[in-house]
Design an enzyme around this catalytic site. Structure first.
Site, short mmCIF file in Angstrom:
data_model
loop_
_atom_site.label_atom_id
_atom_site.label_comp_id
_atom_site.label_asym_id
_atom_site.label_seq_id
_atom_site.Cartn_x
_atom_site.Cartn_y
_atom_site.Cartn_z
N THR A 164 21.94 42.31 -54.95
CA THR A 164 21.13 42.44 -56.16
C THR A 164 21.89 41.66 -57.22
O THR A 164 23.13 41.61 -57.16
CB THR A 164 20.96 43.91 -56.59
OG1 THR A 164 22.26 44.46 -56.82
CG2 THR A 164 20.26 44.75 -55.52
N HIS A 165 21.19 41.06 -58.15
CA HIS A 165 21.82 40.19 -59.16
C HIS A 165 22.64 39.08 -58.49
O HIS A 165 23.60 38.60 -59.08
CB HIS A 165 22.71 40.99 -60.11
CG HIS A 165 22.08 42.22 -60.64
ND1 HIS A 165 21.34 42.26 -61.79
CD2 HIS A 165 22.05 43.49 -60.14
CE1 HIS A 165 20.89 43.49 -62.00
NE2 HIS A 165 21.29 44.25 -61.00
N SER A 286 22.56 11.46 -48.65
CA SER A 286 22.68 10.82 -49.96
C SER A 286 23.04 9.37 -49.74
O SER A 286 23.75 9.03 -48.80
CB SER A 286 23.78 11.53 -50.76
OG SER A 286 24.32 10.65 -51.72
N LYS A 292 26.99 14.24 -47.55
CA LYS A 292 25.90 15.12 -47.97
C LYS A 292 24.82 15.34 -46.91
O LYS A 292 24.43 14.44 -46.19
CB LYS A 292 25.21 14.56 -49.23
CG LYS A 292 26.06 14.58 -50.47
CD LYS A 292 26.35 16.00 -50.95
CE LYS A 292 25.14 16.67 -51.54
NZ LYS A 292 24.92 16.32 -52.93
N GLU A 299 13.81 22.43 -51.40
CA GLU A 299 13.79 22.05 -52.82
C GLU A 299 12.41 21.56 -53.23
O GLU A 299 11.92 21.88 -54.32
CB GLU A 299 14.82 20.94 -53.09
CG GLU A 299 16.26 21.43 -53.02
CD GLU A 299 17.24 20.27 -53.11
OE1 GLU A 299 17.87 20.13 -54.15
OE2 GLU A 299 17.35 19.50 -52.15
N TYR A 326 -24.14 25.27 -66.70
CA TYR A 326 -23.29 24.19 -66.22
C TYR A 326 -22.89 23.26 -67.37
O TYR A 326 -23.69 22.90 -68.21
CB TYR A 326 -24.02 23.36 -65.14
CG TYR A 326 -23.20 22.14 -64.73
CD1 TYR A 326 -22.23 22.24 -63.74
CD2 TYR A 326 -23.37 20.92 -65.37
CE1 TYR A 326 -21.45 21.14 -63.40
CE2 TYR A 326 -22.59 19.81 -65.02
CZ TYR A 326 -21.63 19.93 -64.04
OH TYR A 326 -20.87 18.85 -63.70
#
Ligand code: ARG
Length: 468
Positions: A164-165, A286, A292, A299, A326
């Site tokens: 948690t946190h 990369s 990398k 993402e 409309y």
């Protein structure tokens, strides 16, 4: 007037009352064919149903119906084969197809639009489109859910630092953690199904806004198109796009769930966490840093969430303050709608492929769990069971943890004598609750993380999936 202007004026299906050609900019500005051609299949399906209904009520004879139907079908195959010419002068998908029909079968084609308007036509097309998309999205949700269940089964006994946190909190089974995502997706699935009920009503027959003077049979067209029933009010039918907004809202919630999961994947694949590994085929490198391996797919899913929520916003604002019935504003519903369903489907597809390929680094998960005093609550619960009020137990454990931190050891590494300095209630059996396995096994109730509960949850999840 030049020849081409005259042609422009007269080639328009609504050109009758106009004495000059449409301004070139206005033509481009008001045209939707570049994007609404995507609705062609539904437009033709709707037109065929409408024509059948017109024949049923005697507006078309059977020969006329047959000509219209086969004309529309050959247009359908021309479009599918990429042989159809979409003209911007003809504004939208509806008028392109209708004009092509007239060119193909002559004056009979001009009868198709009897008792109908583009307003109920487009509302019908979009509902058919949205219904199909909901079905595809739901299929993909099920695939992702299945992937979560399989992973949960594989890792039911894998110890993971529940947090948690983002701070280590209590040990959980990694399988249990995966099933949390299953549950979220399950509610998404139900929301899409619920939305589908309101989508699946036929607005066809509402005509421009007030209905039509022809004795149309709306139940019949609704049935032909697989709708549950016709809509109730003609003005509402042609104007509201709340069903599309609902789809966008439902999609936004789904994406919000996927973005949260994405964030976990991004964290977990980092060198700092190192809990999981994604196969190379789901990552990129990369161009400058040779070491990398980036989690681009999660993402992007996280990033695309903003895009979908943006579309929800567009649709809400598009609808806001529109008077009945409309308005051309509604033409702006399509691009956000199309992009949002494509994005949602792509993201679900990505995860349906990627989740099965997740490799768990169990040692790292275990080490992180051991480091984080994850069984502190277990020690407090232990003391409560020996008669200490929970708040006092909390205090005792807090002091033990503080001591252990200074010694740089875990709670289970403190001696019994040391522990007893914090509370006389502590006995030798305390070490059973201080182990990670003991902690997990003890949470043995509905919804808890004990492996036995996880197994039951997996069974229930599988039963649910196979019932859909
Ligand atoms: N292309 C229009 C749309 O997407 C079709 C309906 C046009 N109706 C009208 N009365 N101009 O909304």
């Amino acid at each position: 007037m030049s020849d081409s202007e005259d042609q422009n004026k007269t080639s328009k299906l609504w050109g009758g009352r106009f004495s000059e050609a449409t301004n070139e900019f206005v033509q481009r500005f008001s045209a939707s064919v570049s994007f609404d051609q995507r609705l062609y299949k539904y437009d033709i399906e709707g037109s065929i149903a409408h024509a059948k209904m017109l024949a049923k009520i005697g507006v078309l004879n059977s020969e006329e119906l047959q000509k219209i139907e086969s004309g529309l079908e050959s247009i359908l195959s021309e479009i599918t084969e990429g042989e159809f010419y979409w003209s911007i002068e003809l504004e939208d998908v509806h008028m392109n197809i209708e004009t092509a029909l007239i060119a193909k079968i002559g004056d009979i084609g001009k009868k198709l639009h009897t008792g109908r308007s583009r307003n109920d036509q487009v509302a019908t097309d979009i509902r058919l489109f949205v219904r199909d998309e909901i079905d595809s999205i739901c299929k993909l949700i099920k695939k992702v859910q299945k992937a979560f269940v399989n992973l949960a089964e594989r890792e039911a006994a894998t110890i993971f630092p529940g947090s948690t946190h983002l701070q280590p909190a209590q040990p959980v089974s990694f399988g249990h953690h995966m099933l949390a995502w299953f549950e979220m997706l399950d509610r998404d699935y139900e929301r899409f199904q619920d939305c589908r009920k309101r989508v699946n009503k036929s607005p066809l027959g509402a005509a421009a806004l007030a209905g039509t003077t022809f004795p149309i049979d709306r139940e019949y067209t609704a049935k032909l198109l697989g709708f549950d029933a016709p809509t109730n009010n003609s003005l509402d039918s042609v104007s509201d796009r709340d069903f599309a907004i609902e789809l966008a809202a439902t999609g936004s919630l789904l994406m919000t769930h996927l973005s949260r999961f994405s964030e976990e994947l991004v964290l977990w694949t980092s060198a700092q966490f190192n809990y999981i590994e994604l196969p190379d085929r789901f990552c990129t490198g990369s161009s400058i840093m040779p070491q990398k391996k980036n989690p681009d797919v999660p993402e992007l899913v996280r990033g695309k969430t903003g895009r979908v929520v943006g579309h929800l916003n567009s649709l809400l604002n598009l609808m806001k303050s529109q008077p009945l019935a409309y308005n051309k504003d509604n033409q702006e519903d399509k691009e956000p709608l199309f992009d949002l369903v494509d994005t949602v489907k792509d993201c679900l597809f990505a995860y349906s492929e990627m989740i099965p390929a997740i490799i768990c680094n169990k040692e790292a998960m275990l080490a992180a769990t051991q480091k984080g005093f994850a069984t502190a609550t277990d020690l407090a619960d232990y003391l409560v069971k020996k008669g200490l009020p929970f708040r006092d137990a909390h205090e005792v454990v807090g002091k033990s943890v503080s001591f252990a931190i200074k010694q740089r050891v875990g709670l289970a590494e403190l001696s019994l004598e040391k522990l007893q300095e914090f509370s006389k209630l502590i006995e030798a059996d305390v070490f059973d609750v201080l182990t990670l396995e003991g902690s997990i096994n003890a949470r043995d109730h509905l919804g808890g993380t004990a492996p036995a509960q996880v197994k039951t949850a997996i069974m229930n999840a599988r039963t649910l999936l196979s019932s859909r």
